[in-house]
Enzyme design. Structure first.
Site, PDB file in Angstrom:
ATOM      1  N   ARG A  89     -42.939 -57.603 -47.193  1.00 57.53           N
ATOM      2  CA  ARG A  89     -43.093 -56.416 -46.301  1.00 57.53           C
ATOM      3  C   ARG A  89     -43.590 -56.939 -44.929  1.00 57.53           C
ATOM      4  O   ARG A  89     -43.386 -56.405 -44.008  1.00 57.53           O
ATOM      5  CB  ARG A  89     -44.040 -55.625 -46.936  1.00 57.53           C
ATOM      6  CG  ARG A  89     -44.643 -54.284 -46.405  1.00 57.53           C
ATOM      7  CD  ARG A  89     -43.554 -53.727 -45.487  1.00 57.53           C
ATOM      8  NE  ARG A  89     -42.353 -53.146 -46.117  1.00 57.53           N
ATOM      9  CZ  ARG A  89     -41.267 -52.924 -45.588  1.00 57.53           C
ATOM     10  NH1 ARG A  89     -40.889 -53.107 -44.453  1.00 57.53           N
ATOM     11  NH2 ARG A  89     -40.232 -52.581 -46.404  1.00 57.53           N
ATOM     12  N   LYS A 133     -47.472 -50.816 -22.244  1.00 55.30           N
ATOM     13  CA  LYS A 133     -47.540 -49.909 -23.188  1.00 55.30           C
ATOM     14  C   LYS A 133     -47.023 -50.344 -24.537  1.00 55.30           C
ATOM     15  O   LYS A 133     -46.131 -50.000 -25.071  1.00 55.30           O
ATOM     16  CB  LYS A 133     -46.760 -48.509 -22.995  1.00 55.30           C
ATOM     17  CG  LYS A 133     -47.172 -47.904 -21.808  1.00 55.30           C
ATOM     18  CD  LYS A 133     -46.434 -46.672 -21.254  1.00 55.30           C
ATOM     19  CE  LYS A 133     -46.812 -46.001 -19.973  1.00 55.30           C
ATOM     20  NZ  LYS A 133     -45.990 -44.920 -19.648  1.00 55.30           N
ATOM     21  N   LYS A 162     -52.077 -47.731  -9.180  1.00 61.77           N
ATOM     22  CA  LYS A 162     -51.814 -46.556  -9.912  1.00 61.77           C
ATOM     23  C   LYS A 162     -52.414 -45.299  -9.388  1.00 61.77           C
ATOM     24  O   LYS A 162     -53.266 -45.319  -8.203  1.00 61.77           O
ATOM     25  CB  LYS A 162     -52.115 -46.523 -11.530  1.00 61.77           C
ATOM     26  CG  LYS A 162     -51.406 -47.914 -11.951  1.00 61.77           C
ATOM     27  CD  LYS A 162     -49.957 -47.736 -12.264  1.00 61.77           C
ATOM     28  CE  LYS A 162     -49.781 -46.944 -13.806  1.00 61.77           C
ATOM     29  NZ  LYS A 162     -48.309 -46.684 -13.948  1.00 61.77           N
ATOM     30  N   ASP A 191     -42.422 -43.464  -8.928  1.00 61.16           N
ATOM     31  CA  ASP A 191     -42.488 -42.640 -10.316  1.00 61.16           C
ATOM     32  C   ASP A 191     -42.112 -41.482 -10.385  1.00 61.16           C
ATOM     33  O   ASP A 191     -42.560 -40.546  -9.555  1.00 61.16           O
ATOM     34  CB  ASP A 191     -44.128 -42.874 -10.468  1.00 61.16           C
ATOM     35  CG  ASP A 191     -44.424 -42.277 -11.844  1.00 61.16           C
ATOM     36  OD1 ASP A 191     -44.077 -42.653 -12.956  1.00 61.16           O
ATOM     37  OD2 ASP A 191     -45.457 -41.466 -11.932  1.00 61.16           O
TER      38      ASP A 191
END
Length: 284
Positions: A104, A139, A171, A222
């Site tokens: 796994r 992200k 930003k 953006d």
């Protein structure tokens, strides 16, 4: 695509070790240890259940080898290569307990990173007629940034900054607190060294005009419309790198790329992409 360089073992070893320890807990693999004799050996294969681009084989292999250093792994499809549904990626032979206990953890890394590589490859193909490059963002899954950005490269994409110390990226909140784009750029230029690149995010063409007047290395356009992107590229006129973001998918990417932007950044490549379905199948 440039040659895909593997990540050094010293970078991936702590990730794989932590994942195995998380799974083993305080008692080990109760199921496998109760059912499978300690000396039993098996041959298994890693096989795709759907088509995609492979990434993360080194992490998967390390998961098996940490539990059995003598395990034998024969790679059939390397990272960055495409696989059809049903293809064998690798054959793995060794102590059965090690194979089942590591299964796994190995698949978690392999499926996750192959999903990122597959999604990246779809975007790269979608814009292949244009100069733009697909890039990822910050992200990422906490703790997995290096390997997730590696998976983007495996899919033919490129990486944006790896962390806050790589470059200045001004930003919207920086702009709001500073009182405007111009003031934010001025403060940034005063606060960093001459080798640090400065990029600023702009939402409007007026903000872009301020940024270009002061001079920046890159502009993040953006959520602009296609028409605004075209105008922005014309305004910049090669004086800075242009990066488009927002509402990017394989359908919209070609139109965005056709505006002439240099980069198209995509956050969902690393924060919410589906895993590629890969399984470990017992053969003998």
């Amino acid at each position: 695509m440039t040659t895909l360089s593997p990540l050094p073992a010293i970078m991936i070893e702590p990730l794989v070790r932590a994942a195995l320890l998380e799974d083993l807990g305080c008692a080990g693999d109760l199921t496998t240890d109760a059912i499978i004799p300690a000396d039993h050996r098996s041959t298994t294969v890693l096989a795709t259940r759907q088509p995609g681009v492979i990434a993360g084989l080194d992490l998967a292999a390390l998961a098996f080898r940490m539990l059995d250093p003598t395990i034998d792994i024969a790679i059939e499809r390397r990272d960055g290569e495409r696989a059809a549904a049903g293809d064998i990626i690798a054959s793995i032979s060794g102590v059965s307990r090690a194979l089942l206990t590591a299964e796994r953890t190995a698949l978690n890394f392999l499926c996750r990173l192959s999903g990122i590589a597959t999604a990246t490859a779809a975007l790269v193909v979608a814009i292949r007629d244009h100069k733009a490059q697909i890039v990822c963002t910050r992200k990422t899954t906490p703790g997995l940034r290096a390997v997730e950005k590696y998976a983007v490269r495996a899919g033919g994409g490129s990486n944006h900054r790896f962390g806050l110390g790589d470059a200045v990226l001004i930003k919207d909140n920086h702009v709001a607190i500073a009182g405007g784009v111009a003031e934010a750029i001025t403060r940034a230029r005063r606060g960093v060294g001459h080798l640090v690149k400065v990029e600023v995010e702009v939402d409007t063409l007026a903000q872009l005009e301020d940024a270009m007047r002061l001079g920046v290395d890159a502009v993040l356009l953006d959520n602009m419309t296609i028409d605004e992107l075209r105008q922005a590229v014309a305004m910049v006129n090669g004086r800075a790198i242009t990066e488009a973001s927002g509402r990017v998918n394989p359908t919209t990417a070609p139109e965005i790329a056709a505006t002439g932007v240099d980069l198209i950044s995509v956050g969902w490549l690393t924060h919410s992409v589906p895993a590629l379905d890969i399984g470990l199948d017992y053969r003998a």
